[in-house]
Design an enzyme around this catalytic site. Structure first.
Site, PDB file in Angstrom:
ATOM      1  N   GLY A 120       0.841  -1.190   0.000  1.00 42.39           N
ATOM      2  CA  GLY A 120       0.000   0.000   0.000  1.00 42.39           C
ATOM      3  C   GLY A 120       0.879   1.243   0.000  1.00 42.39           C
ATOM      4  O   GLY A 120       2.020   1.185   0.462  1.00 42.39           O
ATOM      5  N   GLN A 161       3.235   9.973   1.215  1.00 49.11           N
ATOM      6  CA  GLN A 161       4.500   9.244   1.349  1.00 49.11           C
ATOM      7  C   GLN A 161       5.459   9.525   0.190  1.00 49.11           C
ATOM      8  O   GLN A 161       6.646   9.222   0.284  1.00 49.11           O
ATOM      9  CB  GLN A 161       4.248   7.729   1.413  1.00 49.11           C
ATOM     10  CG  GLN A 161       3.556   7.296   2.693  1.00 49.11           C
ATOM     11  CD  GLN A 161       3.369   5.789   2.700  1.00 49.11           C
ATOM     12  OE1 GLN A 161       2.405   5.284   2.156  1.00 49.11           O
ATOM     13  NE2 GLN A 161       4.309   5.075   3.299  1.00 49.11           N
ATOM     14  N   CYS A 207       5.711  -0.026   7.420  1.00 50.67           N
ATOM     15  CA  CYS A 207       5.404   1.139   6.590  1.00 50.67           C
ATOM     16  C   CYS A 207       6.630   1.481   5.756  1.00 50.67           C
ATOM     17  O   CYS A 207       7.740   1.499   6.273  1.00 50.67           O
ATOM     18  CB  CYS A 207       5.028   2.310   7.503  1.00 50.67           C
ATOM     19  SG  CYS A 207       4.618   3.816   6.617  1.00 50.67           S
ATOM     20  N   LEU A 208       6.413   1.766   4.470  1.00 51.28           N
ATOM     21  CA  LEU A 208       7.539   2.117   3.599  1.00 51.28           C
ATOM     22  C   LEU A 208       8.224   3.398   4.065  1.00 51.28           C
ATOM     23  O   LEU A 208       9.368   3.646   3.715  1.00 51.28           O
ATOM     24  CB  LEU A 208       7.066   2.273   2.146  1.00 51.28           C
ATOM     25  CG  LEU A 208       6.586   0.988   1.465  1.00 51.28           C
ATOM     26  CD1 LEU A 208       6.130   1.280   0.043  1.00 51.28           C
ATOM     27  CD2 LEU A 208       7.671  -0.079   1.465  1.00 51.28           C
ATOM     28  N   HIS A 242      -4.676   1.749   7.198  1.00 53.14           N
ATOM     29  CA  HIS A 242      -3.311   2.279   7.382  1.00 53.14           C
ATOM     30  C   HIS A 242      -3.052   3.434   6.403  1.00 53.14           C
ATOM     31  O   HIS A 242      -2.518   4.472   6.784  1.00 53.14           O
ATOM     32  CB  HIS A 242      -2.312   1.128   7.181  1.00 53.14           C
ATOM     33  CG  HIS A 242      -0.865   1.518   7.212  1.00 53.14           C
ATOM     34  ND1 HIS A 242       0.033   0.988   8.123  1.00 53.14           N
ATOM     35  CD2 HIS A 242      -0.139   2.359   6.424  1.00 53.14           C
ATOM     36  CE1 HIS A 242       1.241   1.516   7.891  1.00 53.14           C
ATOM     37  NE2 HIS A 242       1.161   2.335   6.863  1.00 53.14           N
ATOM     38  N   GLU A 243      -3.467   3.240   5.156  1.00 48.89           N
ATOM     39  CA  GLU A 243      -3.200   4.268   4.131  1.00 48.89           C
ATOM     40  C   GLU A 243      -4.078   5.506   4.328  1.00 48.89           C
ATOM     41  O   GLU A 243      -3.622   6.629   4.106  1.00 48.89           O
ATOM     42  CB  GLU A 243      -3.391   3.695   2.718  1.00 48.89           C
ATOM     43  CG  GLU A 243      -2.494   2.504   2.369  1.00 48.89           C
ATOM     44  CD  GLU A 243      -1.017   2.715   2.667  1.00 48.89           C
ATOM     45  OE1 GLU A 243      -0.554   3.863   2.615  1.00 48.89           O
ATOM     46  OE2 GLU A 243      -0.335   1.716   2.963  1.00 48.89           O
ATOM     47  N   HIS A 254      -2.587   7.813   6.709  1.00 55.60           N
ATOM     48  CA  HIS A 254      -1.570   8.695   6.111  1.00 55.60           C
ATOM     49  C   HIS A 254      -2.194   9.978   5.570  1.00 55.60           C
ATOM     50  O   HIS A 254      -1.602  11.052   5.651  1.00 55.60           O
ATOM     51  CB  HIS A 254      -0.854   7.986   4.952  1.00 55.60           C
ATOM     52  CG  HIS A 254       0.276   7.086   5.374  1.00 55.60           C
ATOM     53  ND1 HIS A 254       1.365   7.533   6.084  1.00 55.60           N
ATOM     54  CD2 HIS A 254       0.493   5.762   5.166  1.00 55.60           C
ATOM     55  CE1 HIS A 254       2.213   6.516   6.294  1.00 55.60           C
ATOM     56  NE2 HIS A 254       1.694   5.427   5.754  1.00 55.60           N
TER      57      HIS A 254
HETATM   58 ZN    ZN Z   1       2.520   3.545   5.837  1.00 57.86          ZN
END
Ligand code: ZN
Length: 186
Positions: A59, A64, A107-108, A149-150, A153
């Protein structure tokens, strides 16, 4: 997902977009609604998918990659070419299920850090797809987890804000070069 944003699920040596990491202010802003789903949005979605696949993610949210827009991409099975990716524009959670469920998240934008987070198992989410069509889906399990989660963000929330074990979290963040001052408890 339509051909308009279809990309090969491959790891590019030079992904089109740069990731931003915990501590970067862009991750703490509330992202802006997208008024019109046009080609520039479809190009962004495509590049976000390419960047996500290149980083072994499932995701990715626009903040991000430093873009303050309400757009997320999700693919819960990136190794499977048959599994369709989702592009969600202006996603909104309309309903949360009653059952909570714990699952280890990463998380990236916080590479190397993984912690269990409690979230509602089921959600109903409305959004526009990459052609601007209104959609509404029910999700559970991993898909529900990643979408929540996204969407966090898009509201400037990081999964570490939802971790209870502060001591363990501080240690883990330090070990991976992040400051615990970047965490904002929700
Ligand atoms: Zn994340």
């Amino acid at each position: 997902m339509s051909a308009a944003v279809a990309v090969a699920k491959e790891k590019l040596e030079n992904p089109p977009l740069d990731l931003h990491y915990l501590g970067d202010k862009v991750l703490r802003q509330k992202a802006k609604r997208i008024a019109k789903v046009d080609d520039s949005i479809r190009v962004l979605a495509k590049e976000m998918l390419q960047t996500m696949y290149s980083s072994y993610g499932i995701g990715l949210a626009a903040p991000q990659v430093g873009i303050n827009k309400r757009l997320i991409v999700v693919d819960t099975d990136p190794e499977n070419p048959e599994n369709e990716a989702y592009v969600l524009i202006n996603p909104e959670i309309k309903k949360f299920g009653k059952d909570m469920c714990g699952f280890e998240e990463g998380c990236l934008s916080i590479p190397g850090v993984n912690f269990e987070v409690l979230r509602p198992d089921e959600i109903e989410v409305s959004y526009r797809d990459e052609l601007g069509k209104p959609k509404r889906i029910k999700a559970s399990g991993l898909l529900s987890r990643v979408i929540q989660h996204e969407i966090d963000h898009l509201n400037g929330v990081m999964f570490v804000d939802r971790v209870d074990n502060q001591i363990a979290l501080d240690e883990e963040l330090k070990e991976h070069g992040f400051s615990s001052k970047s965490v904002k408890k929700v």
